[in-house]
Design a protein around this motif. Structure first.
Motif, short mmCIF file in Angstrom:
data_model
loop_
_atom_site.label_atom_id
_atom_site.label_comp_id
_atom_site.label_asym_id
_atom_site.label_seq_id
_atom_site.Cartn_x
_atom_site.Cartn_y
_atom_site.Cartn_z
N LEU A 1 0.91 -1.62 -0.39
CA LEU A 1 -0.13 0.39 -0.07
C LEU A 1 0.59 1.43 -0.25
N ASN A 2 1.87 1.39 0.62
CA ASN A 2 2.62 2.29 0.83
C ASN A 2 3.91 2.95 0.06
N CYS A 3 3.37 1.87 -1.51
CA CYS A 3 4.11 2.28 -2.62
C CYS A 3 3.21 2.88 -3.29
N PHE A 4 1.84 3.52 -3.21
CA PHE A 4 1.38 4.52 -3.79
C PHE A 4 1.61 5.58 -3.04
N ALA A 5 2.35 5.80 -1.83
CA ALA A 5 2.51 6.74 -1.47
C ALA A 5 3.43 8.09 -2.10
N GLY A 6 3.92 7.94 -3.44
CA GLY A 6 4.31 8.68 -4.10
C GLY A 6 3.92 9.56 -5.22
N THR A 7 4.16 9.52 -6.14
CA THR A 7 3.95 10.26 -7.55
C THR A 7 3.11 9.49 -8.97
N ASP A 8 3.57 7.73 -8.57
CA ASP A 8 2.84 7.25 -9.46
C ASP A 8 2.06 6.85 -9.26
N PRO A 9 0.18 7.18 -9.99
CA PRO A 9 -0.74 6.60 -9.16
C PRO A 9 -1.11 5.71 -9.63
N GLU A 10 -0.54 4.92 -10.64
CA GLU A 10 -0.82 3.21 -11.17
C GLU A 10 -0.02 3.15 -11.35
N LEU B 1 -5.42 -7.13 -1.22
CA LEU B 1 -6.13 -5.84 -1.58
C LEU B 1 -7.45 -5.09 -2.24
N VAL B 2 -7.08 -5.84 -2.76
CA VAL B 2 -8.20 -5.69 -4.07
C VAL B 2 -9.36 -6.00 -3.68
N ARG B 3 -9.38 -7.50 -3.22
CA ARG B 3 -10.95 -8.12 -2.86
C ARG B 3 -11.11 -6.99 -1.70
N GLY B 4 -10.69 -6.04 -0.51
CA GLY B 4 -10.82 -5.63 0.72
C GLY B 4 -11.08 -4.07 0.02
N GLY B 5 -11.13 -3.84 -0.90
CA GLY B 5 -11.60 -2.47 -2.03
C GLY B 5 -10.22 -1.42 -1.15
N LEU B 6 -9.04 -1.65 -0.70
CA LEU B 6 -8.03 -1.17 -0.50
C LEU B 6 -7.44 -0.99 -2.00
N LEU B 7 -6.78 -1.53 -2.79
CA LEU B 7 -6.38 -1.68 -4.35
C LEU B 7 -7.99 -1.71 -4.81
N GLU B 8 -7.69 -0.75 -6.40
CA GLU B 8 -8.64 -1.64 -7.89
C GLU B 8 -7.45 -1.87 -9.27
N GLN B 9 -7.85 -2.61 -9.37
CA GLN B 9 -7.27 -3.06 -10.85
C GLN B 9 -7.84 -2.55 -11.91
N ASP B 10 -7.12 -2.68 -13.13
CA ASP B 10 -7.83 -1.72 -14.00
C ASP B 10 -7.97 -3.14 -14.99
N LEU B 11 -8.76 -3.89 -14.74
CA LEU B 11 -8.70 -4.88 -16.06
C LEU B 11 -8.32 -5.13 -17.44
N GLY B 12 -8.18 -3.36 -18.23
CA GLY B 12 -7.47 -3.42 -19.60
C GLY B 12 -6.08 -3.50 -19.62
N THR B 13 -5.30 -2.76 -18.78
CA THR B 13 -3.45 -3.00 -18.13
C THR B 13 -3.30 -3.47 -17.33
N ASP B 14 -4.10 -4.35 -16.11
CA ASP B 14 -3.70 -5.20 -14.80
C ASP B 14 -3.14 -4.23 -13.98
N ARG B 15 -2.85 -2.75 -14.58
CA ARG B 15 -2.37 -1.87 -13.49
C ARG B 15 -3.18 -1.44 -11.42
N TYR B 16 -2.48 -1.77 -10.93
CA TYR B 16 -3.01 -1.29 -9.30
C TYR B 16 -3.00 0.27 -9.24
N ARG B 17 -4.27 0.49 -8.96
CA ARG B 17 -4.13 1.81 -7.60
C ARG B 17 -4.86 2.09 -6.47
N VAL B 18 -4.85 2.99 -5.90
CA VAL B 18 -5.42 2.81 -4.31
C VAL B 18 -7.11 2.78 -5.23
#
Length: 251
Positions: free
Chosen positions: A19-28, A52-69
């Motif tokens: 989760l802390n990996c998303f504290a920087g400037t990269d949104p995905e 984390l996706v199942r818990g709603g803390l992360l989301e995954q773009d189904l088109g790119t497989d990239r993760y975001r908060v």
């Protein structure tokens, strides 16, 4: 029996690292980028990210497989937002103001940040990306010193000045005159940030809206276009704040 608690604690620690990996400037981030930043095997990172996706803390773009908060973090942030002055937002959820901020981002085609003051720092509590014309230069750091950031200076310029050093107060005269603050960020590609305060009817400052982009794009002409739209939104958002938020800028 003693190994299980340690194993469980390790899994929690690793999930927090992800989760802390998303504290920087990269949104995905891709799973490989997450693994590199968290210093974990890719297989372990993928397993944690999916949990984390199942818990709603992360989301995954189904088109790119990239993760975001994920939106689930907004619910967990409620108590902290309340301490920063978001009473109504904490009760109704940050989605109460998010549509307004996202609408502005879509209209001006730049990521819009909603900021509040936390002691000596400006804190971004909502970051709305536009559906088009997005780039990483538009993602601001989550926390910045008040005196050094456009959002912070926009708040300071309209905050009570009795506890503020006179030179600092004087340096904010231009912000008070124009109604917005500008910050030039030194980078490989120079970046400009612009912020407007969120003010109540009696001119108390409760927060700030900010945008940033490459300086060649966010030029003076575009600033003259986006600032009026930002001011209009700031007026709409002021009822969601209370006076406690303003107090943080003067302590």
């Amino acid at each position: 029996m003693s190994e299980q608690p340690r194993s469980g604690t390790q899994a929690v620690d690793r999930a927090l690292h992800v989760l802390n990996c998303f504290a920087g400037t990269d949104p995905e981030l891709s799973v490989s980028e997450l693994a590199q930043r968290a210093r974990l095997p890719v297989s372990t990172t993928h397993r944690l990210a999916q949990a984390l996706v199942r818990g709603g803390l992360l989301e995954q773009d189904l088109g790119t497989d990239r993760y975001r908060v994920g939106s689930g973090l907004a619910d967990l942030a409620g108590p902290a937002l309340a301490r920063l002055g978001f009473d109504t937002v904490a009760q109704a959820g940050i989605e109460a103001v998010a549509p307004h901020v996202y609408a502005l981002a879509a209209g001006i085609r730049i990521t819009v940040n909603l900021n509040v003051a936390d002691r000596a720092e400006s804190v971004s509590v909502l970051q709305a990306r536009p559906p088009v014309w997005f780039c990483a230069n538009q993602v601001q750091t989550a926390r910045r010193p008040l005196y050094a950031s456009a959002a912070g200076r926009a708040m300071l310029a309209f905050a009570p000045g009795d506890r503020m050093p006179a030179p600092v107060r004087q340096s904010l005269h231009g912000v008070r005159r124009t109604g917005f603050a500008v910050e030039e960020i030194d980078a490989a590609e120079p970046v400009r940030s612009v912020a407007v305060p969120i003010l109540s009817a009696d001119r108390q400052v409760w927060g700030a809206l900010s945008v940033q982009a490459r300086s060649v794009r966010l030029n003076d002409e575009l600033v003259r276009t986006v600032v009026p739209a930002m001011r209009q939104l700031a007026g709409r958002l002021s009822p969601y704040f209370h006076a406690e938020a303003a107090a943080h800028t003067s302590e």
